[in-house]
Design an enzyme around this catalytic site. Structure first.
Site, PDB file in Angstrom:
ATOM      1  N   ILE A 436      19.538  68.023  34.853  1.00 49.70           N
ATOM      2  CA  ILE A 436      19.463  68.125  36.413  1.00 49.70           C
ATOM      3  C   ILE A 436      18.179  67.305  36.836  1.00 49.70           C
ATOM      4  O   ILE A 436      18.120  66.907  37.960  1.00 49.70           O
ATOM      5  CB  ILE A 436      19.123  69.514  36.989  1.00 49.70           C
ATOM      6  CG1 ILE A 436      20.057  70.524  36.666  1.00 49.70           C
ATOM      7  CG2 ILE A 436      18.520  69.544  38.500  1.00 49.70           C
ATOM      8  CD1 ILE A 436      21.433  70.305  37.247  1.00 49.70           C
ATOM      9  N   ARG A 520       0.663  82.186  40.784  1.00 46.19           N
ATOM     10  CA  ARG A 520       1.235  80.903  41.057  1.00 46.19           C
ATOM     11  C   ARG A 520       0.596  80.510  42.763  1.00 46.19           C
ATOM     12  O   ARG A 520       1.159  81.252  43.832  1.00 46.19           O
ATOM     13  CB  ARG A 520       2.787  80.843  40.827  1.00 46.19           C
ATOM     14  CG  ARG A 520       3.212  79.506  41.225  1.00 46.19           C
ATOM     15  CD  ARG A 520       4.621  79.259  41.041  1.00 46.19           C
ATOM     16  NE  ARG A 520       5.315  78.173  41.556  1.00 46.19           N
ATOM     17  CZ  ARG A 520       4.789  76.692  41.133  1.00 46.19           C
ATOM     18  NH1 ARG A 520       3.949  76.426  40.121  1.00 46.19           N
ATOM     19  NH2 ARG A 520       5.663  75.854  41.469  1.00 46.19           N
ATOM     20  N   CYS A 521       0.172  79.268  42.532  1.00 46.79           N
ATOM     21  CA  CYS A 521      -0.450  78.589  44.131  1.00 46.79           C
ATOM     22  C   CYS A 521       0.356  77.249  44.142  1.00 46.79           C
ATOM     23  O   CYS A 521       0.615  76.529  42.924  1.00 46.79           O
ATOM     24  CB  CYS A 521      -1.633  78.439  43.909  1.00 46.79           C
ATOM     25  SG  CYS A 521      -2.646  80.248  43.743  1.00 46.79           S
ATOM     26  N   HIS A 646      21.636  68.665  44.092  1.00 52.60           N
ATOM     27  CA  HIS A 646      21.203  69.878  43.481  1.00 52.60           C
ATOM     28  C   HIS A 646      20.916  70.989  44.356  1.00 52.60           C
ATOM     29  O   HIS A 646      20.039  70.859  44.927  1.00 52.60           O
ATOM     30  CB  HIS A 646      20.494  69.666  42.338  1.00 52.60           C
ATOM     31  CG  HIS A 646      20.259  70.966  41.527  1.00 52.60           C
ATOM     32  ND1 HIS A 646      20.970  71.690  40.700  1.00 52.60           N
ATOM     33  CD2 HIS A 646      18.808  71.719  41.336  1.00 52.60           C
ATOM     34  CE1 HIS A 646      20.498  72.775  40.140  1.00 52.60           C
ATOM     35  NE2 HIS A 646      19.135  72.813  40.682  1.00 52.60           N
ATOM     36  N   CYS A 648      19.871  75.335  44.045  1.00 49.99           N
ATOM     37  CA  CYS A 648      19.741  76.659  43.286  1.00 49.99           C
ATOM     38  C   CYS A 648      19.455  77.886  44.313  1.00 49.99           C
ATOM     39  O   CYS A 648      18.473  78.192  44.733  1.00 49.99           O
ATOM     40  CB  CYS A 648      18.856  76.499  42.386  1.00 49.99           C
ATOM     41  SG  CYS A 648      17.094  75.881  42.890  1.00 49.99           S
ATOM     42  N   HIS A 699      15.407  79.286  33.195  1.00 47.18           N
ATOM     43  CA  HIS A 699      14.407  80.347  33.588  1.00 47.18           C
ATOM     44  C   HIS A 699      13.804  81.119  32.200  1.00 47.18           C
ATOM     45  O   HIS A 699      12.861  81.846  32.302  1.00 47.18           O
ATOM     46  CB  HIS A 699      14.429  81.132  34.738  1.00 47.18           C
ATOM     47  CG  HIS A 699      14.812  80.013  36.118  1.00 47.18           C
ATOM     48  ND1 HIS A 699      13.858  79.572  36.608  1.00 47.18           N
ATOM     49  CD2 HIS A 699      15.920  79.908  36.676  1.00 47.18           C
ATOM     50  CE1 HIS A 699      14.448  78.862  37.637  1.00 47.18           C
ATOM     51  NE2 HIS A 699      15.730  79.043  37.500  1.00 47.18           N
ATOM     52  N   CYS A 731      18.875  74.289  36.043  1.00 45.79           N
ATOM     53  CA  CYS A 731      17.966  73.439  37.128  1.00 45.79           C
ATOM     54  C   CYS A 731      17.219  72.566  36.150  1.00 45.79           C
ATOM     55  O   CYS A 731      17.612  72.171  34.859  1.00 45.79           O
ATOM     56  CB  CYS A 731      16.961  74.468  37.472  1.00 45.79           C
ATOM     57  SG  CYS A 731      17.348  75.633  38.824  1.00 45.79           S
TER      58      CYS A 731
END
Length: 760
Positions: A436, A520-521, A646, A648, A699, A731
């Protein structure tokens, strides 16, 4: 009496992401729970002081969350999923629900995290509540009450915030068949009664109850449930019913029948609703006017808002409150941390701390404070100056926009003709294999990028290092015998920020972080002016990679709608116009790539679906310009140039027409976790172009076997003609390591080769 001023919530991450780093230290076992809680208390104290010192009437409590405010509500209600429940919940329980627990963790069996999904149409994610028919609710998590006590003891006038019962149910999902989660409402309301009674006993006067689903087009059963809910939970505290992100026009007649004391509306997202709301507002209710936009970085035109609200103040008097449109969670924390910004650019912005000051200043102006009125005028002047700045509104960009016609969105040949040209030029086998775009961002890459940005590596030295990583990626792909290669994107820190840094019209920041989920930022770039491409962006890297191989090299671009959705957009022009500017810039990049010998170009659009407006009646207009923007980007491609995209998503049915309308030669999608179920939408639609259904869940660290990939491809071949199938991961592989990546791709290539013979 002074105008009441407040905000709906404040960023919880800290000015420099202190919460993120503390959480990750705790998860690694480097600090204990006491240290983590001490840091959280310090952040809350600072946030409340910011509000009180600015002169707001209330300091908002209950907006702090260790991971996510919906997850906090889940624990508050004693509604921990059974697989994570272990006696009285604590912080570790909360983290297990949000992050999952591996089999080896704490010596116990593994347990999957709850699902995570987008918070309405923002880039924040929440943990999805899970509902079963036998669920009970019992108030057992003391965080809200402890934080209210903290704020009161520190001398603040507190307004707690709480996610409302109907929104909590609506935003969750049933985890067993045969029941409707709305039937749990009576049990849930008992818990809310307990919460409000407890807050009343703490001396709280007003509670902010967020019901953002009132801005949606609700089914009757949901809209009708509000009346019962707000009769039942009535207590000795006053309730401010809070809505945001869109207008309440569809539900207003239901809202005004509720047993509450006030209504908050988002006048940034939907300014036109003000007159109707005022006309229908019950006589004893307050109206909280959300005029300071909590979702962006732009300075509020306080002079205009003052003129707009002054007649409302004359009509409602003390019943008019002034507020942020939504929680400031979606805004960076403090503009004062950005000394590198020019004075001019800085004068255009307001981050969360500055927005608090805006709310307070506007409140004072509405009270007739002459100095405040003059201050509003002075504060708003840079906004007026910006409107006529030619370096913001560029004549050459406007000229190109004005030249856009329908023909600019059309490829020069229909798909069938293009496919024949491409088959001849590309010479690819049945079931061609590719990836990807991104490959592992190794420690070496990150160290070299940091050294370059701090001046320790020169541009020449950095470019040489990047070419080394590209050569390594090409060599590994050739060894795997992939059919279509990529250069690996070693030069890109982020798929959007990279283009923002290389297109005129964007501004990046150092500390403009906002929370995405948990620790997560993200640091979105800001669209500050008309966008144009001043020089090629990706051509050097793609052509260098192509020079290293005789195989086809795929050029990699991020699409216009995704760049738009993952940045802070301008407020003075429409999102459609920004998307068109981006599309024209990317169109030029496509032309340069193909003229440089790149025959396959991928234009990623993972955000088209998430850009959908909240109200379904607005979907068609959005999808029309979103599709057109992609087509403008791609339409400069010659018939023999193959355009990939692409996406997702977990659901294609509602946008399959628009996906087909993109007219990409190849679409790659995320399907491995759904066991190819997502292909049903393409099968039912009879999707005409080529498809690459993902066969490797990137993932997960699990490496798919060759047999597993073969089984997925056989399923795919039942739904899509094998002549139109590609073989690829779900991905990009940026977050995986090389050992995992090469093992998985080896199995992917072997599976494709075996099935070429079987399915030919």
């Amino acid at each position: 009496m002074a105008t009441t001023t407040h905000i709906l919530g404040y960023p919880r991450i800290g000015e420099k992401r202190e919460l993120k780093f503390a959480l990750e230290k705790y998860w690694r076992g480097e600090i204990d729970q006491a240290e983590l809680k001490q840091l959280g208390a310090g952040l809350r104290e600072k946030n409340w002081n910011t509000q009180t010192e600015a002169g707001l009437s209330f300091a908002t409590a209950g907006d702090f969350a260790w991971y996510d405010h919906v997850l906090t509500t889940t624990l508050l209600l004693g509604h921990t999923p059974k697989r994570h429940a272990n006696g009285f919940p604590d912080l570790d329980t909360l983290f297990k629900v949000g992050r999952g627990q591996s089999q080896s963790g704490c010596g116990s069996a593994g347990a999957a995290a709850s699902d995570m999904t987008k918070w309405f149409n923002t880039n924040y994610h929440y943990i999805v509540p899970e509902f079963s028919k036998d669920d009970a609710f019992e108030v057992s998590w003391p965080q809200l009450f402890e934080e209210v006590n903290e704020a009161i003891k520190a001398g603040h006038k507190v307004k707690p915030v709480l996610l409302g019962p109907l929104s909590y149910l609506y935003l969750g999902k049933e985890v067993e068949e045969g029941f409707d989660r709305l039937t749990l409402l009576p049990r849930l309301l008992t818990a809310y009664q307990t919460i409000l009674s407890k807050l009343a006993s703490q001396g709280v006067e007003w509670v902010q109850i967020d019901e953002p689903i009132l801005s949606l087009e609700l089914q009757d059963k949901w809209a009708d449930a509000f009346k019962l809910a707000y009769q039942v939970i009535r207590s000795d505290v006053k309730v401010l019913l809070t809505t945001y992100f869109d207008s309440v026009s569809d539900t207003l007649d239901k809202i005004v029948e509720l047993n509450v004391d006030g209504l908050h509306i988002d006048l940034s997202a939907s300014p036109e609703q003000l007159d109707e709301v005022i006309a229908k507002l019950p006589e004893h209710w307050v109206l909280s006017a959300g005029v300071v936009n909590g979702r962006n970085v732009w300075r509020t035109d306080l002079s205009t808002q003052f003129a707009r609200l002054q007649p409302v103040k004359e009509r409602l008097g003390d019943r008019l409150w002034v507020a942020s449109s939504c929680s400031l969670l979606h805004s960076p924390v403090d503009l004062d941390l950005e000394p590198a910004l020019s004075d001019e650019v800085k004068s255009w912005f307001a981050f969360a701390k500055q927005k608090v000051t805006e709310v307070a200043l506007l409140g004072r102006a509405l009270d007739g404070d002459r100095n405040a009125i003059l201050a509003c005028e002075t504060y708003s002047q840079p906004i007026q100056d910006r409107k006529t700045a030619t370096h913001v509104n560029k004549p050459q960009v406007q000229e190109r926009l004005n030249s856009i016609t329908a023909s600019l969105t059309q490829r020069s040949a229909p798909y069938a003709e293009r496919a024949a040209h491409q088959a001849e030029v590309l010479g690819l086998p049945l079931l061609p294999t590719t990836t990807i775009g991104s490959f592992p961002q190794t420690g070496d890459i990150r160290v070299q990028r940091s050294a370059y940005r701090t001046g320790k590596l020169s541009q020449t030295e950095y470019n040489q290092a990047l070419k080394g990583h590209i050569a390594d990626a090409v060599k590994r792909q050739e060894a795997l015998d992939l059919d279509v290669l990529v250069h690996g994107e070693a030069e890109r820190n982020d798929m959007v920020e990279y283009f923002a840094e290389n297109l005129a019209g964007f501004q990046t920041t150092k500390f403009g972080w906002v929370q995405s989920y948990g620790s997560r930022c993200v640091k979105p770039a800001i669209v500050v002016a008309d966008i144009e491409r001043e020089k090629p962006i990706t051509v050097e890297w793609s052509t260098y990679a192509q020079s290293l191989t005789s195989k086809q090299m795929k050029g990699m671009l991020t699409g216009p709608v995704t760049i738009l959705c993952w940045t802070f957009p301008r407020e003075d022009i429409t999102r459609k116009e920004i998307a068109e500017q981006l599309a024209l810039a990317l169109r030029d990049e496509v032309s340069d790539l193909q003229d440089s010998g790149i025959n396959i170009i991928q234009i990623d659009e993972p955000a088209i679906r998430e850009g959908l407006p909240l109200k379904k009646r607005d979907h068609d207009a959005y999808l029309q310009w979103a599709v057109d923007a992609f087509k403008i980007s791609a339409a400069s491609a010659k018939p023999e140039t193959q355009i990939h995209t692409h996406m997702c998503y977990s659901e294609f049915n509602e946008i399959i027409d628009s996906v087909a309308a993109l007219d990409a030669d190849v679409i790659t999608i995320e399907t491995s976790r759904s066991n190819m179920e997502l292909l049903k939408a393409f099968e039912a639609f009879n999707y005409p172009n080529e498809i690459g259904p993902g066969v490797y869940d990137i993932h997960s660290p699990n490496i798919p076997t060759q047999e597993w990939i073969e089984a997925l491809l056989k399923k795919a071949a039942e739904k899509v003609p094998v002549q139109r199938l590609w073989v690829n991961p779900d991905c990009g592989l940026k977050t995986r390591n090389w050992d995992e990546t090469e093992a998985a791709l080896a199995n992917l290539v072997s599976a494709a080769k075996k099935l070429r013979t079987e399915l030919a």
